[in-house]
Write a protein that holds these residues in place. Structure first.
Motif, PDB file in Angstrom:
ATOM      1  N   HIS A   1       0.848  -1.189   0.000  1.00 20.65           N
ATOM      2  CA  HIS A   1       0.000   0.000   0.000  1.00 20.65           C
ATOM      3  C   HIS A   1       0.884   1.240   0.000  1.00 20.65           C
ATOM      4  N   VAL A   2       0.703   2.107  -0.997  1.00 23.67           N
ATOM      5  CA  VAL A   2       1.477   3.346  -1.090  1.00 23.67           C
ATOM      6  C   VAL A   2       0.733   4.453  -0.344  1.00 23.67           C
TER       7      VAL A   2
ATOM      8  N   HIS B   1       5.791   9.314  12.918  1.00 23.36           N
ATOM      9  CA  HIS B   1       5.335   8.592  14.108  1.00 23.36           C
ATOM     10  C   HIS B   1       5.671   7.113  14.019  1.00 23.36           C
ATOM     11  N   VAL B   2       6.326   6.710  12.930  1.00 25.87           N
ATOM     12  CA  VAL B   2       6.699   5.316  12.730  1.00 25.87           C
ATOM     13  C   VAL B   2       8.121   5.241  12.182  1.00 25.87           C
ATOM     14  N   LYS B   3       8.674   4.022  12.198  1.00 24.53           N
ATOM     15  CA  LYS B   3       9.996   3.745  11.626  1.00 24.53           C
ATOM     16  C   LYS B   3       9.855   2.573  10.663  1.00 24.53           C
ATOM     17  N   GLU B   4      10.819   2.437   9.764  1.00 22.87           N
ATOM     18  CA  GLU B   4      10.816   1.295   8.857  1.00 22.87           C
ATOM     19  C   GLU B   4      10.847   0.013   9.686  1.00 22.87           C
ATOM     20  N   GLY B   5      10.045  -0.971   9.265  1.00 23.70           N
ATOM     21  CA  GLY B   5       9.972  -2.244   9.967  1.00 23.70           C
ATOM     22  C   GLY B   5       8.935  -2.281  11.078  1.00 23.70           C
ATOM     23  N   GLN B   6       8.313  -1.149  11.378  1.00 25.49           N
ATOM     24  CA  GLN B   6       7.325  -1.085  12.460  1.00 25.49           C
ATOM     25  C   GLN B   6       5.963  -1.585  11.991  1.00 25.49           C
ATOM     26  N   GLN B   7       5.273  -2.323  12.862  1.00 21.98           N
ATOM     27  CA  GLN B   7       3.914  -2.808  12.607  1.00 21.98           C
ATOM     28  C   GLN B   7       2.945  -1.645  12.793  1.00 21.98           C
ATOM     29  N   VAL B   8       1.984  -1.488  11.873  1.00 24.79           N
ATOM     30  CA  VAL B   8       0.999  -0.409  11.976  1.00 24.79           C
ATOM     31  C   VAL B   8      -0.402  -0.946  11.720  1.00 24.79           C
ATOM     32  N   LYS B   9      -1.378  -0.248  12.263  1.00 25.81           N
ATOM     33  CA  LYS B   9      -2.795  -0.500  11.992  1.00 25.81           C
ATOM     34  C   LYS B   9      -3.258   0.537  10.980  1.00 25.81           C
ATOM     35  N   ALA B  10      -4.319   0.267  10.266  1.00 27.34           N
ATOM     36  CA  ALA B  10      -4.831   1.179   9.238  1.00 27.34           C
ATOM     37  C   ALA B  10      -5.123   2.567   9.791  1.00 27.34           C
TER      38      ALA B  10
ATOM     39  N   HIS C   1      -2.634   8.910   7.804  1.00 23.27           N
ATOM     40  CA  HIS C   1      -2.881   7.592   8.395  1.00 23.27           C
ATOM     41  C   HIS C   1      -2.329   6.491   7.503  1.00 23.27           C
ATOM     42  N   ALA C   2      -2.042   5.333   8.110  1.00 20.21           N
ATOM     43  CA  ALA C   2      -1.486   4.203   7.381  1.00 20.21           C
ATOM     44  C   ALA C   2      -2.435   3.732   6.278  1.00 20.21           C
ATOM     45  N   GLY C   3      -3.716   3.642   6.574  1.00 22.86           N
ATOM     46  CA  GLY C   3      -4.682   3.216   5.565  1.00 22.86           C
ATOM     47  C   GLY C   3      -4.752   1.719   5.360  1.00 22.86           C
ATOM     48  N   LYS C   4      -3.822   0.975   5.953  1.00 26.77           N
ATOM     49  CA  LYS C   4      -3.806  -0.481   5.816  1.00 26.77           C
ATOM     50  C   LYS C   4      -2.998  -1.063   6.967  1.00 26.77           C
ATOM     51  N   ASP C   5      -3.445  -2.188   7.510  1.00 32.53           N
ATOM     52  CA  ASP C   5      -2.653  -2.899   8.508  1.00 32.53           C
ATOM     53  C   ASP C   5      -1.444  -3.495   7.805  1.00 32.53           C
ATOM     54  N   GLY C   6      -0.300  -3.464   8.471  1.00 28.22           N
ATOM     55  CA  GLY C   6       0.893  -4.056   7.879  1.00 28.22           C
ATOM     56  C   GLY C   6       2.161  -3.576   8.558  1.00 28.22           C
TER      57      GLY C   6
ATOM     58  N   THR D   1       5.207   9.836  -3.043  1.00 35.46           N
ATOM     59  CA  THR D   1       5.153   8.684  -2.165  1.00 35.46           C
ATOM     60  C   THR D   1       5.872   8.996  -0.861  1.00 35.46           C
ATOM     61  N   ILE D   2       5.118   8.957   0.236  1.00 38.46           N
ATOM     62  CA  ILE D   2       5.704   9.216   1.552  1.00 38.46           C
ATOM     63  C   ILE D   2       6.285   7.920   2.117  1.00 38.46           C
ATOM     64  N   MET D   3       5.502   6.850   2.067  1.00 33.79           N
ATOM     65  CA  MET D   3       5.982   5.547   2.531  1.00 33.79           C
ATOM     66  C   MET D   3       5.163   4.432   1.915  1.00 33.79           C
ATOM     67  N   ILE D   4       5.688   3.204   2.086  1.00 34.44           N
ATOM     68  CA  ILE D   4       5.011   2.014   1.560  1.00 34.44           C
ATOM     69  C   ILE D   4       4.779   1.059   2.718  1.00 34.44           C
ATOM     70  N   ILE D   5       3.544   0.564   2.816  1.00 31.53           N
ATOM     71  CA  ILE D   5       3.159  -0.417   3.842  1.00 31.53           C
ATOM     72  C   ILE D   5       2.995  -1.763   3.137  1.00 31.53           C
ATOM     73  N   ALA D   6       3.603  -2.796   3.715  1.00 29.52           N
ATOM     74  CA  ALA D   6       3.493  -4.134   3.124  1.00 29.52           C
ATOM     75  C   ALA D   6       2.661  -5.016   4.026  1.00 29.52           C
TER      76      ALA D   6
END
Length: 145
Positions: free
Chosen positions: A77-78, A91-100, A117-122, A140-145
């Motif tokens: 998710h971009v 508010h997050v770092k690479e490798g951190q678990q996030v909720k949508a 907001h993350a917009g997707k759990d990952g 693109t600010i970040m990518i959530i996998a």
């Protein structure tokens, strides 16, 4: 006295350049006088800050082009900037678990902090911009996998 008008990060500046003698310039910015010492003129090399892989986009030019979202692999998710602004907080770092619903960063636009907001759990796969970096809509600010 020469008068110039500049707009920097949404702020307008009225600059009057007066006499320049012996590398000392009398300058007025928005009515406030300054005495500025000038250095010898040197060749200036532009600094290009790359945040995407070298084969993704051409080097930066004087006029920023409309940013395109980075391509995401299947299931990724971009998080793209919804409007032009400046990245003020992460508010997050690479490798951190996030909720949508998690706030991942703050984007300042039009003197207001906007929660992104993350917009997707990952898991945060990559953060593609730096703190205090100006971004265009769609960057693109970040990518959530």
């Amino acid at each position: 006295m020469k008068e110039y008008k500049y707009k920097i990060n949404g702020h307008e500046y009225k600059v009057n350049v007066g006499d320049i003698e012996n590398n000392i310039a009398n300058i007025e910015v928005n009515g406030v006088p300054y005495t500025v010492e000038l250095e010898e003129e040197k060749a200036i090399k532009p600094v290009v800050k790359r945040v995407a892989p070298a084969n993704d986009a051409p080097a930066a030019t004087a006029k920023p082009a409309a940013a395109k979202p980075a391509a995401a692999a299947a299931g990724e998710h971009v998080i793209a900037s919804p409007l032009p602004g400046v990245i003020k907080e992460f508010h997050v770092k690479e490798g951190q678990q996030v909720k949508a619903s998690d706030v991942v960063c703050i984007l300042e636009a039009m003197k207001m902090g906007n929660e992104i907001h993350a917009g997707k759990d990952g898991v945060v796969k990559s953060i593609n911009v730096a703190l205090e970096e100006s971004v265009q809509e769609g960057t693109t600010i970040m990518i959530i996998a």
